[in-house]
Design an enzyme around this catalytic site. Structure first.
Site, PDB file in Angstrom:
ATOM      1  N   GLU A  47       0.845  -1.200   0.000  1.00  0.00           N
ATOM      2  CA  GLU A  47       0.000   0.000   0.000  1.00  0.00           C
ATOM      3  C   GLU A  47       0.878   1.247   0.000  1.00  0.00           C
ATOM      4  O   GLU A  47       1.974   1.261   0.553  1.00  0.00           O
ATOM      5  CB  GLU A  47      -0.920   0.010   1.223  1.00  0.00           C
ATOM      6  CG  GLU A  47      -1.983  -1.070   1.191  1.00  0.00           C
ATOM      7  CD  GLU A  47      -2.875  -1.027   2.420  1.00  0.00           C
ATOM      8  OE1 GLU A  47      -2.726  -0.081   3.239  1.00  0.00           O
ATOM      9  OE2 GLU A  47      -3.707  -1.938   2.580  1.00  0.00           O
ATOM     10  N   ASP A 178       3.465   2.185 -39.835  1.00  0.00           N
ATOM     11  CA  ASP A 178       2.193   1.506 -40.110  1.00  0.00           C
ATOM     12  C   ASP A 178       1.170   2.551 -40.541  1.00  0.00           C
ATOM     13  O   ASP A 178       1.427   3.755 -40.500  1.00  0.00           O
ATOM     14  CB  ASP A 178       1.690   0.729 -38.879  1.00  0.00           C
ATOM     15  CG  ASP A 178       1.590   1.601 -37.631  1.00  0.00           C
ATOM     16  OD1 ASP A 178       1.013   2.704 -37.716  1.00  0.00           O
ATOM     17  OD2 ASP A 178       2.096   1.184 -36.573  1.00  0.00           O
ATOM     18  N   LYS A 201       2.299  -3.352 -42.629  1.00  0.00           N
ATOM     19  CA  LYS A 201       2.557  -4.488 -41.734  1.00  0.00           C
ATOM     20  C   LYS A 201       1.255  -5.169 -41.378  1.00  0.00           C
ATOM     21  O   LYS A 201       0.177  -4.600 -41.515  1.00  0.00           O
ATOM     22  CB  LYS A 201       3.248  -4.022 -40.462  1.00  0.00           C
ATOM     23  CG  LYS A 201       2.326  -3.243 -39.520  1.00  0.00           C
ATOM     24  CD  LYS A 201       2.939  -2.972 -38.172  1.00  0.00           C
ATOM     25  CE  LYS A 201       1.901  -2.329 -37.246  1.00  0.00           C
ATOM     26  NZ  LYS A 201       2.421  -2.052 -35.921  1.00  0.00           N
TER      27      LYS A 201
END
EC number: 2.7.6.1
Length: 324
Positions: A47, A178, A201
């Site tokens: 925590e 891309d 691609k």
């Protein structure tokens, strides 16, 4: 007389989480302020505890935290810090996220998938954030996930000017790795006056980080190619794209990306790549531990500091890029 009038001035306070304090220190230096002293530590069970050591009442608070690894820990710390500022009666809370975690999960590709980028925005809003200031989101639509103002900064001017100073613009070709990066690559072309090429691609949807490059669209033979992307994680996409460019006769390849995530096999892939230089910004911690002399890191601190000043002074963040 009804009510009470005040003559107090606005107060800017800059806070930082533990994920990337070096960038926060740079931004503080640019603004001419010091980071607010903060006590933060982990309990034995993991925590997180946070307490600010100065009053934030009535202040315009800017909280910096880049979502680097371990990403879930730093997102949680940022949420806890936002909650602390809300309960400390801050006048406004602007969350500065140089690298926005889960940004690639911005839509459902198939059924029963989450939209985690939206969840992160909802968590910040629920915690108490009034505004988000971030750098080069994976997709622009993420700005609409947050119910409030989002200031979207760009690293393109810094990266493009660096490349232009190193390479003859007449020999440059800007390459998108891309189809999704074509719009960003177009902006690079406009700034550098260079032609555009695209690497087509196909990604295997069932295998993470698996990319197959098919062909290069555009003339790259004898050219110095600048591959532009928003982030490099494992390096698979960008290194495969670079190989395709060299196979098509490129003279040299320079890779630029805003966020150098560089996880998993990235170090080996970058080291073994024929790419002459990888250029990142410091939105994430400096990858100096990779010991690669072909990595260059440029600072986003001046841009972030100018944006913070514009927000604090009720100016225009957009004006920082209108002349670009």
């Amino acid at each position: 007389m009804t009510g009470i009038k005040t003559t107090g001035e606005k107060k800017l306070m800059l806070f930082s989480g533990r994920a990337h304090p070096e960038l926060a220190e740079e931004v503080a230096h640019q603004l001419g302020v010091t980071l607010v002293p903060t006590k933060a530590f982990d309990f034995a069970n993991g925590e997180i505890y946070v307490r600010f050591q100065e009053s934030a009442r009535g202040a315009d608070c800017f909280l910096m935290q880049s979502h680097t690894a371990p990403i879930n820990k730093w997102i949680m710390e940022q949420l806890i810090m936002i909650d602390a500022l809300k309960r400390a009666s801050a006048r406004s809370i602007t969350v500065i996220v140089p690298f926005y975690g889960y940004a690639r999960q911005d839509k459902k590709h198939r059924g029963r998938e989450p939209i985690s980028a939206r969840l992160v925005a909802d968590l910040m809003k629920t915690a108490g954030a009034d505004r988000i200031l971030t750098v080069d989101l994976h997709t622009d639509q993420i700005q609409g996930f947050f119910d409030g103002p989002v200031d979207h900064l760009f690293a393109l001017p810094i990266l493009a000017d660096y490349v232009a100073a190193k390479v003859d613009p007449a020999k440059l070709t800007v390459v998108s790795p891309d189809a999704g990066r074509v719009r960003v690559a177009d902006r690079w072309c406009d700034r550098l006056g260079a032609p555009l090429a695209i690497v087509h691609k196909r990604r295997d949807k069932d295998v993470a980080n698996q990319v197959t490059v098919h062909e290069v669209v555009g003339n790259v033979e004898g050219r110095v190619c600048v591959l532009v992307d928003d982030m490099i994680d494992t390096g698979g996409t960008i290194c495969a794209a670079a190989d395709a460019l060299f196979a098509n006769g490129a003279e040299d390849v320079i890779v630029t990306a805003t966020h150098g995530v560089l996880s998993g096999p990235a170090a080996d892939r970058l080291k073994n790549s024929k790419v002459s230089e990888f250029v990142f910004t410091n939105t994430l911690p400096d990858p100096s531990d990779l010991e690669l002399d072909k990595i260059t890191v440029l600072s986003m601190a001046p841009t972030i500091a100018r944006a913070v000043r514009e927000v604090f002074q009720d100016g225009s963040v957009t004006s920082l890029f209108e002349e670009q």
